[in-house]
Design a protein around this motif. Sequence first.
Motif, PDB file in Angstrom:
ATOM      1  N   ILE A 145       0.840  -1.201   0.000  1.00 19.42           N
ATOM      2  CA  ILE A 145       0.000   0.000   0.000  1.00 19.42           C
ATOM      3  C   ILE A 145       0.878   1.255   0.000  1.00 19.42           C
ATOM      4  N   GLY A 146       1.949   1.236   0.778  1.00 20.21           N
ATOM      5  CA  GLY A 146       2.855   2.384   0.813  1.00 20.21           C
ATOM      6  C   GLY A 146       3.532   2.628  -0.522  1.00 20.21           C
ATOM      7  N   ALA A 147       3.951   1.551  -1.189  1.00 18.71           N
ATOM      8  CA  ALA A 147       4.601   1.694  -2.487  1.00 18.71           C
ATOM      9  C   ALA A 147       3.626   2.230  -3.536  1.00 18.71           C
ATOM     10  N   ALA A 148       2.414   1.713  -3.532  1.00 16.64           N
ATOM     11  CA  ALA A 148       1.423   2.187  -4.507  1.00 16.64           C
ATOM     12  C   ALA A 148       1.082   3.655  -4.258  1.00 16.64           C
ATOM     13  N   SER A 149       0.869   4.000  -2.999  1.00 12.87           N
ATOM     14  CA  SER A 149       0.554   5.388  -2.666  1.00 12.87           C
ATOM     15  C   SER A 149       1.724   6.308  -2.999  1.00 12.87           C
ATOM     16  N   GLY A 150       2.915   5.881  -2.659  1.00 11.38           N
ATOM     17  CA  GLY A 150       4.102   6.685  -2.948  1.00 11.38           C
ATOM     18  C   GLY A 150       4.325   6.883  -4.430  1.00 11.38           C
ATOM     19  N   ALA A 151       4.062   5.845  -5.214  1.00  9.25           N
ATOM     20  CA  ALA A 151       4.220   5.969  -6.662  1.00  9.25           C
ATOM     21  C   ALA A 151       3.225   6.966  -7.237  1.00  9.25           C
ATOM     22  N   ILE A 152       2.000   6.909  -6.773  1.00  9.14           N
ATOM     23  CA  ILE A 152       0.986   7.847  -7.263  1.00  9.14           C
ATOM     24  C   ILE A 152       1.342   9.274  -6.869  1.00  9.14           C
ATOM     25  N   ILE A 153       1.682   9.471  -5.609  1.00  7.11           N
ATOM     26  CA  ILE A 153       2.017  10.818  -5.139  1.00  7.11           C
ATOM     27  C   ILE A 153       3.280  11.331  -5.819  1.00  7.11           C
ATOM     28  N   GLY A 158       4.531  10.432  -8.732  1.00  2.21           N
ATOM     29  CA  GLY A 158       4.261  10.687 -10.149  1.00  2.21           C
ATOM     30  C   GLY A 158       3.484  11.966 -10.359  1.00  2.21           C
ATOM     31  N   VAL A 159       2.491  12.202  -9.520  1.00  6.28           N
ATOM     32  CA  VAL A 159       1.684  13.426  -9.651  1.00  6.28           C
ATOM     33  C   VAL A 159       2.513  14.658  -9.287  1.00  6.28           C
ATOM     34  N   ALA A 160       3.327  14.549  -8.236  1.00  3.23           N
ATOM     35  CA  ALA A 160       4.097  15.699  -7.774  1.00  3.23           C
ATOM     36  C   ALA A 160       5.180  16.112  -8.768  1.00  3.23           C
ATOM     37  N   THR A 161       5.840  15.136  -9.404  1.00  2.00           N
ATOM     38  CA  THR A 161       6.939  15.468 -10.299  1.00  2.00           C
ATOM     39  C   THR A 161       6.553  15.427 -11.770  1.00  2.00           C
ATOM     40  N   GLY A 162       5.540  14.643 -12.091  1.00  2.00           N
ATOM     41  CA  GLY A 162       5.118  14.548 -13.485  1.00  2.00           C
ATOM     42  C   GLY A 162       5.994  13.644 -14.337  1.00  2.00           C
ATOM     43  N   ASN A 163       6.819  12.814 -13.711  1.00  2.00           N
ATOM     44  CA  ASN A 163       7.628  11.885 -14.508  1.00  2.00           C
ATOM     45  C   ASN A 163       7.768  10.543 -13.793  1.00  2.00           C
ATOM     46  N   VAL A 164       8.340   9.580 -14.493  1.00  2.00           N
ATOM     47  CA  VAL A 164       8.467   8.215 -13.982  1.00  2.00           C
ATOM     48  C   VAL A 164       9.495   8.142 -12.854  1.00  2.00           C
ATOM     49  N   ARG A 165      10.535   8.937 -12.935  1.00  2.00           N
ATOM     50  CA  ARG A 165      11.572   8.907 -11.900  1.00  2.00           C
ATOM     51  C   ARG A 165      10.981   9.300 -10.544  1.00  2.00           C
ATOM     52  N   GLY A 166      10.133  10.313 -10.515  1.00  2.00           N
ATOM     53  CA  GLY A 166       9.476  10.727  -9.275  1.00  2.00           C
ATOM     54  C   GLY A 166       8.565   9.640  -8.741  1.00  2.00           C
ATOM     55  N   ALA A 167       7.877   8.934  -9.645  1.00  2.00           N
ATOM     56  CA  ALA A 167       7.019   7.830  -9.226  1.00  2.00           C
ATOM     57  C   ALA A 167       7.846   6.695  -8.633  1.00  2.00           C
ATOM     58  N   ALA A 168       9.002   6.422  -9.217  1.00  5.06           N
ATOM     59  CA  ALA A 168       9.863   5.351  -8.712  1.00  5.06           C
ATOM     60  C   ALA A 168      10.412   5.690  -7.326  1.00  5.06           C
ATOM     61  N   VAL A 169      10.832   6.920  -7.160  1.00  7.76           N
ATOM     62  CA  VAL A 169      11.333   7.347  -5.849  1.00  7.76           C
ATOM     63  C   VAL A 169      10.207   7.303  -4.817  1.00  7.76           C
ATOM     64  N   GLY A 170       9.040   7.779  -5.200  1.00  5.43           N
ATOM     65  CA  GLY A 170       7.893   7.737  -4.299  1.00  5.43           C
ATOM     66  C   GLY A 170       7.523   6.323  -3.907  1.00  5.43           C
ATOM     67  N   ALA A 196       9.565   3.743  -3.769  1.00  4.02           N
ATOM     68  CA  ALA A 196      10.594   3.214  -2.869  1.00  4.02           C
ATOM     69  C   ALA A 196      10.416   3.752  -1.453  1.00  4.02           C
ATOM     70  N   VAL A 197      10.218   5.041  -1.338  1.00  6.93           N
ATOM     71  CA  VAL A 197      10.051   5.651  -0.018  1.00  6.93           C
ATOM     72  C   VAL A 197       8.766   5.159   0.641  1.00  6.93           C
ATOM     73  N   GLY A 198       7.683   5.120  -0.116  1.00  7.94           N
ATOM     74  CA  GLY A 198       6.411   4.648   0.422  1.00  7.94           C
ATOM     75  C   GLY A 198       6.457   3.189   0.831  1.00  7.94           C
ATOM     76  N   ALA A 252       8.444   2.934   4.157  1.00 10.83           N
ATOM     77  CA  ALA A 252       7.650   3.466   5.263  1.00 10.83           C
ATOM     78  C   ALA A 252       6.483   2.536   5.589  1.00 10.83           C
ATOM     79  N   GLY A 253       5.816   2.020   4.573  1.00  7.87           N
ATOM     80  CA  GLY A 253       4.703   1.101   4.799  1.00  7.87           C
ATOM     81  C   GLY A 253       5.150  -0.190   5.458  1.00  7.87           C
ATOM     82  N   ALA A 254       6.312  -0.692   5.069  1.00 11.95           N
ATOM     83  CA  ALA A 254       6.833  -1.918   5.677  1.00 11.95           C
ATOM     84  C   ALA A 254       7.163  -1.700   7.146  1.00 11.95           C
ATOM     85  N   LEU A 255       7.737  -0.541   7.471  1.00 13.34           N
ATOM     86  CA  LEU A 255       8.045  -0.238   8.874  1.00 13.34           C
ATOM     87  C   LEU A 255       6.779  -0.176   9.712  1.00 13.34           C
ATOM     88  N   ILE A 256       5.782   0.500   9.203  1.00 10.95           N
ATOM     89  CA  ILE A 256       4.529   0.621   9.947  1.00 10.95           C
ATOM     90  C   ILE A 256       3.833  -0.730  10.047  1.00 10.95           C
TER      91      ILE A 256
END
Length: 87
Positions: free
Chosen positions: A26-34, A36-48, A50-52, A55-59
């Motif tokens: 869920i964190g990865a999917a949410s992070g990818a969407i956020i 991608g929308v925030a940066t407008g490119n695939v690299r931003g979606a990939a970073v999102g 990874a971070v999501g 964070a989701g795994a920790l929680i």
Amino acid sequence: MKKALIMLMVGASLASCTATEQGAGIGAASGAIIGGVATGNVRGAAVGAAVGGVAGALIGNVSEQPGQCYYRDRYGRRYIDDCPRRY
């Protein structure tokens, strides 16, 4: 109809996972969407994603440990410790 079918398949795939795996998914999917929308490119979606995912795994990992809570100190560091009484 296609969107509903895709959402059903995603929900079914997460149903048999542990809380850590669900949180990461869920964190990865949410992070990818956020991302991608925030940066407008695939690299931003990939970073999102990874971070999501991290964070989701920790929680999710904390939710598998009864009596343990997830905290963040004033410096932003995360740690797990016993939950306060009456929690």
